[in-house]
Design a protein around this motif. Structure first.
Motif, PDB file in Angstrom:
ATOM      1  N   LEU A 181       0.820  -1.216   0.000  1.00  0.00           N
ATOM      2  CA  LEU A 181       0.000   0.000   0.000  1.00  0.00           C
ATOM      3  C   LEU A 181       0.854   1.266   0.000  1.00  0.00           C
ATOM      4  O   LEU A 181       0.332   2.364   0.202  1.00  0.00           O
ATOM      5  CB  LEU A 181      -0.924  -0.004   1.226  1.00  0.00           C
ATOM      6  CG  LEU A 181      -1.954  -1.134   1.253  1.00  0.00           C
ATOM      7  CD1 LEU A 181      -2.695  -1.160   2.584  1.00  0.00           C
ATOM      8  CD2 LEU A 181      -2.934  -1.008   0.099  1.00  0.00           C
ATOM      9  N   GLU A 282     -14.354   4.649  -5.913  1.00  0.00           N
ATOM     10  CA  GLU A 282     -13.572   3.424  -5.717  1.00  0.00           C
ATOM     11  C   GLU A 282     -14.401   2.247  -5.216  1.00  0.00           C
ATOM     12  O   GLU A 282     -13.855   1.147  -5.037  1.00  0.00           O
ATOM     13  CB  GLU A 282     -12.435   3.696  -4.736  1.00  0.00           C
ATOM     14  CG  GLU A 282     -11.423   4.701  -5.260  1.00  0.00           C
ATOM     15  CD  GLU A 282     -10.539   5.253  -4.160  1.00  0.00           C
ATOM     16  OE1 GLU A 282      -9.527   4.607  -3.851  1.00  0.00           O
ATOM     17  OE2 GLU A 282     -10.880   6.319  -3.612  1.00  0.00           O
ATOM     18  N   PRO A 369      -8.851   3.346   0.007  1.00  0.00           N
ATOM     19  CA  PRO A 369      -7.693   2.448  -0.100  1.00  0.00           C
ATOM     20  C   PRO A 369      -7.186   1.965   1.246  1.00  0.00           C
ATOM     21  O   PRO A 369      -6.651   0.857   1.343  1.00  0.00           O
ATOM     22  CB  PRO A 369      -6.648   3.299  -0.830  1.00  0.00           C
ATOM     23  CG  PRO A 369      -7.103   4.722  -0.683  1.00  0.00           C
ATOM     24  CD  PRO A 369      -8.584   4.657  -0.617  1.00  0.00           C
ATOM     25  N   LEU A 372      -7.842  -1.592   2.903  1.00  0.00           N
ATOM     26  CA  LEU A 372      -6.991  -2.764   2.701  1.00  0.00           C
ATOM     27  C   LEU A 372      -6.080  -3.010   3.893  1.00  0.00           C
ATOM     28  O   LEU A 372      -5.644  -4.142   4.112  1.00  0.00           O
ATOM     29  CB  LEU A 372      -6.174  -2.587   1.427  1.00  0.00           C
ATOM     30  CG  LEU A 372      -6.808  -3.081   0.116  1.00  0.00           C
ATOM     31  CD1 LEU A 372      -6.973  -4.599   0.133  1.00  0.00           C
ATOM     32  CD2 LEU A 372      -8.137  -2.417  -0.171  1.00  0.00           C
ATOM     33  N   ALA A 400      -4.860  -7.447  -4.647  1.00  0.00           N
ATOM     34  CA  ALA A 400      -5.850  -6.384  -4.421  1.00  0.00           C
ATOM     35  C   ALA A 400      -5.187  -5.181  -3.761  1.00  0.00           C
ATOM     36  O   ALA A 400      -5.491  -4.023  -4.097  1.00  0.00           O
ATOM     37  CB  ALA A 400      -6.996  -6.909  -3.560  1.00  0.00           C
ATOM     38  N   ALA A 401      -4.279  -5.423  -2.806  1.00  0.00           N
ATOM     39  CA  ALA A 401      -3.571  -4.327  -2.147  1.00  0.00           C
ATOM     40  C   ALA A 401      -2.661  -3.606  -3.129  1.00  0.00           C
ATOM     41  O   ALA A 401      -2.593  -2.366  -3.141  1.00  0.00           O
ATOM     42  CB  ALA A 401      -2.766  -4.865  -0.974  1.00  0.00           C
ATOM     43  N   SER A 404      -4.683  -1.475  -5.295  1.00  0.00           N
ATOM     44  CA  SER A 404      -5.214  -0.326  -4.559  1.00  0.00           C
ATOM     45  C   SER A 404      -4.217   0.822  -4.551  1.00  0.00           C
ATOM     46  O   SER A 404      -4.592   1.995  -4.722  1.00  0.00           O
ATOM     47  CB  SER A 404      -5.561  -0.728  -3.122  1.00  0.00           C
ATOM     48  OG  SER A 404      -6.680  -1.588  -3.101  1.00  0.00           O
ATOM     49  N   SER A 405      -2.936   0.512  -4.341  1.00  0.00           N
ATOM     50  CA  SER A 405      -1.928   1.571  -4.359  1.00  0.00           C
ATOM     51  C   SER A 405      -1.704   2.085  -5.774  1.00  0.00           C
ATOM     52  O   SER A 405      -1.326   3.246  -5.972  1.00  0.00           O
ATOM     53  CB  SER A 405      -0.611   1.064  -3.762  1.00  0.00           C
ATOM     54  OG  SER A 405      -0.117  -0.035  -4.500  1.00  0.00           O
ATOM     55  N   TYR A 412      -4.557   7.850  -9.659  1.00  0.00           N
ATOM     56  CA  TYR A 412      -5.828   8.344  -9.144  1.00  0.00           C
ATOM     57  C   TYR A 412      -6.510   9.306 -10.110  1.00  0.00           C
ATOM     58  O   TYR A 412      -7.745   9.321 -10.197  1.00  0.00           O
ATOM     59  CB  TYR A 412      -5.632   9.025  -7.797  1.00  0.00           C
ATOM     60  CG  TYR A 412      -6.920   9.163  -7.015  1.00  0.00           C
ATOM     61  CD1 TYR A 412      -7.723   8.060  -6.772  1.00  0.00           C
ATOM     62  CD2 TYR A 412      -7.337  10.398  -6.518  1.00  0.00           C
ATOM     63  CE1 TYR A 412      -8.902   8.166  -6.053  1.00  0.00           C
ATOM     64  CE2 TYR A 412      -8.514  10.516  -5.792  1.00  0.00           C
ATOM     65  CZ  TYR A 412      -9.296   9.404  -5.575  1.00  0.00           C
ATOM     66  OH  TYR A 412     -10.471   9.510  -4.868  1.00  0.00           O
ATOM     67  N   MET A 426      -9.640  -0.404 -11.498  1.00  0.00           N
ATOM     68  CA  MET A 426     -10.668  -0.540 -10.478  1.00  0.00           C
ATOM     69  C   MET A 426     -11.498  -1.814 -10.672  1.00  0.00           C
ATOM     70  O   MET A 426     -11.904  -2.451  -9.694  1.00  0.00           O
ATOM     71  CB  MET A 426     -11.593   0.683 -10.485  1.00  0.00           C
ATOM     72  CG  MET A 426     -10.921   1.966 -10.018  1.00  0.00           C
ATOM     73  SD  MET A 426      -9.950   1.764  -8.494  1.00  0.00           S
ATOM     74  CE  MET A 426     -11.130   1.064  -7.383  1.00  0.00           C
ATOM     75  N   ARG A 429      -9.225  -4.538  -9.229  1.00  0.00           N
ATOM     76  CA  ARG A 429      -9.125  -4.489  -7.775  1.00  0.00           C
ATOM     77  C   ARG A 429     -10.424  -4.931  -7.112  1.00  0.00           C
ATOM     78  O   ARG A 429     -10.430  -5.784  -6.210  1.00  0.00           O
ATOM     79  CB  ARG A 429      -8.757  -3.070  -7.332  1.00  0.00           C
ATOM     80  CG  ARG A 429      -8.219  -2.971  -5.877  1.00  0.00           C
ATOM     81  CD  ARG A 429      -9.265  -3.054  -4.808  1.00  0.00           C
ATOM     82  NE  ARG A 429     -10.300  -2.052  -4.837  1.00  0.00           N
ATOM     83  CZ  ARG A 429     -10.264  -0.889  -4.217  1.00  0.00           C
ATOM     84  NH1 ARG A 429      -9.216  -0.557  -3.501  1.00  0.00           N
ATOM     85  NH2 ARG A 429     -11.291  -0.043  -4.292  1.00  0.00           N
ATOM     86  N   ASN A 430     -11.528  -4.351  -7.566  1.00  0.00           N
ATOM     87  CA  ASN A 430     -12.800  -4.676  -6.938  1.00  0.00           C
ATOM     88  C   ASN A 430     -13.266  -6.091  -7.287  1.00  0.00           C
ATOM     89  O   ASN A 430     -13.968  -6.732  -6.491  1.00  0.00           O
ATOM     90  CB  ASN A 430     -13.864  -3.654  -7.329  1.00  0.00           C
ATOM     91  CG  ASN A 430     -13.651  -2.326  -6.621  1.00  0.00           C
ATOM     92  OD1 ASN A 430     -12.979  -2.269  -5.600  1.00  0.00           O
ATOM     93  ND2 ASN A 430     -14.214  -1.262  -7.165  1.00  0.00           N
TER      94      ASN A 430
END
Length: 454
Positions: A181, A282, A369, A372, A400-401, A404-405, A412, A426, A429-430
């Motif tokens: 992260l 997110e 985020p 996580l 997934a982590a 997320s980063s 972003y 996304m 990740r999701n």
């Protein structure tokens, strides 16, 4: 001091009277050919060879290696926070500006009045004001980061003690997974909250009534700081353990709330902000809207509200209510699971906590985020037990982590504007979080409810 593994250590571990008392163990020990529960032991993390070859050396080697990796990775995280220029940058602004502003309000004896960004239970004041203990020597931001690292070290130490048999590896998972992260964990108070939940579960894992009460007290304290640590108690065995832990949690939370209500004005103001939240970009619902917008099927836009970017446009309110209903459904499923569960082991409270937080995360209108951090901490606790069924879930949480980063802070701007790259990140990740939640719920049910065939 740790000692080299004895060739018969695993056999002696299986022969302990406490283990023989568990129904699941009796079913496995009923004969030399009795099958294990289906699909509950198929994971790379199940292998004793993998564990031993990777993490077990002689004497104090594992502890020194763990400490060295913790130090190197945390220095790297500190370096990233010091520059704070990766991607959109400004990860540390929440501490430097928002937390510090709230700290000044708490010093005046009030919770943030009419502040839409304040959406935390009253116990969060403890995490925000705690750096004041070090401000005679450090600035607020520096003091906050120091306390975060202390909480991180406490989690590592607690997991290492639980891993002292060197046949589990929760501490290694935490130490190596948190840097995925990047520097975000150092700039949020979620590590401190996760420490409360992790230590609560480690105490609940034992047999001591004192430990059960202490675990309940830590869970109650965590619930008053950020609500979700209350789920650490969802899997406590029925009977005396549940009474001890839940009573301690209620007494601790009630006493602390009374103190904060007497000392500060407006302790329940956070409820107004929570009720008005929309669909964050997110979240799973936000990802669905982003995909629909990218395909030209939805004309909505993004606005900054309540300290986050949320979607605005047709059907957003309906989607938000749908996810609220899904959250209610997840809670009802957890209650139903608890009523139906018939088999309990030392890992059941740990596995249930991870499954519960995952279910409520994927059904939430907001998935920041830092969530996580919670999931990685709970997965690490699960990996301190050889009986856990959450090893595949722990594996799913690692990519997934990392994603997320990548979504925040690296890409972003793409996530907010909904570029193909941002939407892809996304969705991936999701999708992993959704898969992890489904696998966790399925394996928890199989391990505790579904009858085991002889």
């Amino acid at each position: 001091m740790t000692t080299p593994d004895h060739p018969d250590s695993r056999a002696s571990d299986r022969s302990r009277p406490s283990d023989r008392s568990r129904p699941s163990d009796r079913s496995r020990a009923s004969g030399p050919t009795a099958p294990a529960p289906p699909s509950l032991t198929r994971s790379p993390f199940e292998s004793d060879t993998f564990t031993s070859a990777t993490f077990v050396t002689v004497g104090t080697g594992p502890l020194l290696a763990l400490a060295a990796v913790w130090l190197v990775t945390r220095l790297g995280m500190l370096a990233l926070l010091a520059s704070d220029s990766l991607g959109v940058g400004g990860v540390g602004h929440e501490v430097q500006l928002l937390y510090r502003h709230w700290y000044g309000l708490f010093a005046d004896g009030t919770f943030p009045p009419a502040d839409p960004a304040w959406q935390y239970p009253p116990g969060a004041a403890l995490a925000i004001t705690a750096p004041g203990l070090l401000t005679p020597w450090l600035g607020y931001t520096q003091a906050f980061v120091v306390l975060t690292l202390i909480a991180d070290a406490a989690v590592t130490l607690g997991l290492a003690v639980a891993d002292r048999s060197r046949l589990t590896h929760g501490a290694w998972y935490w130490v190596c997974a948190l840097p995925l992260l990047l520097h975000l964990p150092l700039a949020r108070y979620d590590v401190q909250v996760t420490a409360l939940a992790v230590l609560a579960l480690l105490f609940l894992k034992g047999r001591s009534p004192v430990g059960h009460r202490l675990g309940g007290a830590l869970a109650g304290l965590g619930a008053l700081v950020k609500l979700w640590p209350a789920l650490a108690l969802i899997g406590t065995p029925r009977g005396r353990t549940t009474r001890e832990a839940w009573t301690a949690a209620a007494v601790t939370a009630g006493a602390l709330f009374a103190v904060l209500a007497l000392g500060f004005s407006g302790p329940l103001g956070f409820l107004r902000g929570q009720g008005a939240r929309g669909v964050q970009v997110e979240s799973l619902g936000g990802t669905a809207l982003a995909a629909a917008r990218a395909a030209g099927l939805w004309p909505g836009t993004v606005e900054s509200r309540y300290g986050a970017y949320e979607y605005v446009g047709p059907y957003v309110s309906t989607l938000g209510h749908l996810f609220l209903l899904l959250t209610v459904a997840a809670v009802l499923w957890l209650v139903f699971w608890r009523l139906r569960a018939t088999r309990w082991t030392e890992s059941t409270p740990l596995d249930a906590a991870l499954a519960a937080v995952l279910l409520l995360t994927v059904t939430s209108r907001v998935i920041s985020p830092q969530y996580l951090v919670w999931l990685l901490g709970l997965a690490a606790v699960c990996l301190t037990s050889r009986r856990t069924v959450m090893r595949p879930v722990a594996l799913l949480l690692l990519p997934a982590a990392a994603l997320s980063s990548l979504a925040y802070p690296v890409l972003y701007a793409d996530v907010v504007t909904g570029t193909p790259l941002g939407v892809t990140v996304m969705v991936a990740r999701n999708g992993l979080l959704l898969a992890a939640a489904a696998v966790a719920a399925h394996r928890l049910w199989r391990a505790t409810v579904t009858p085991v065939r002889e």
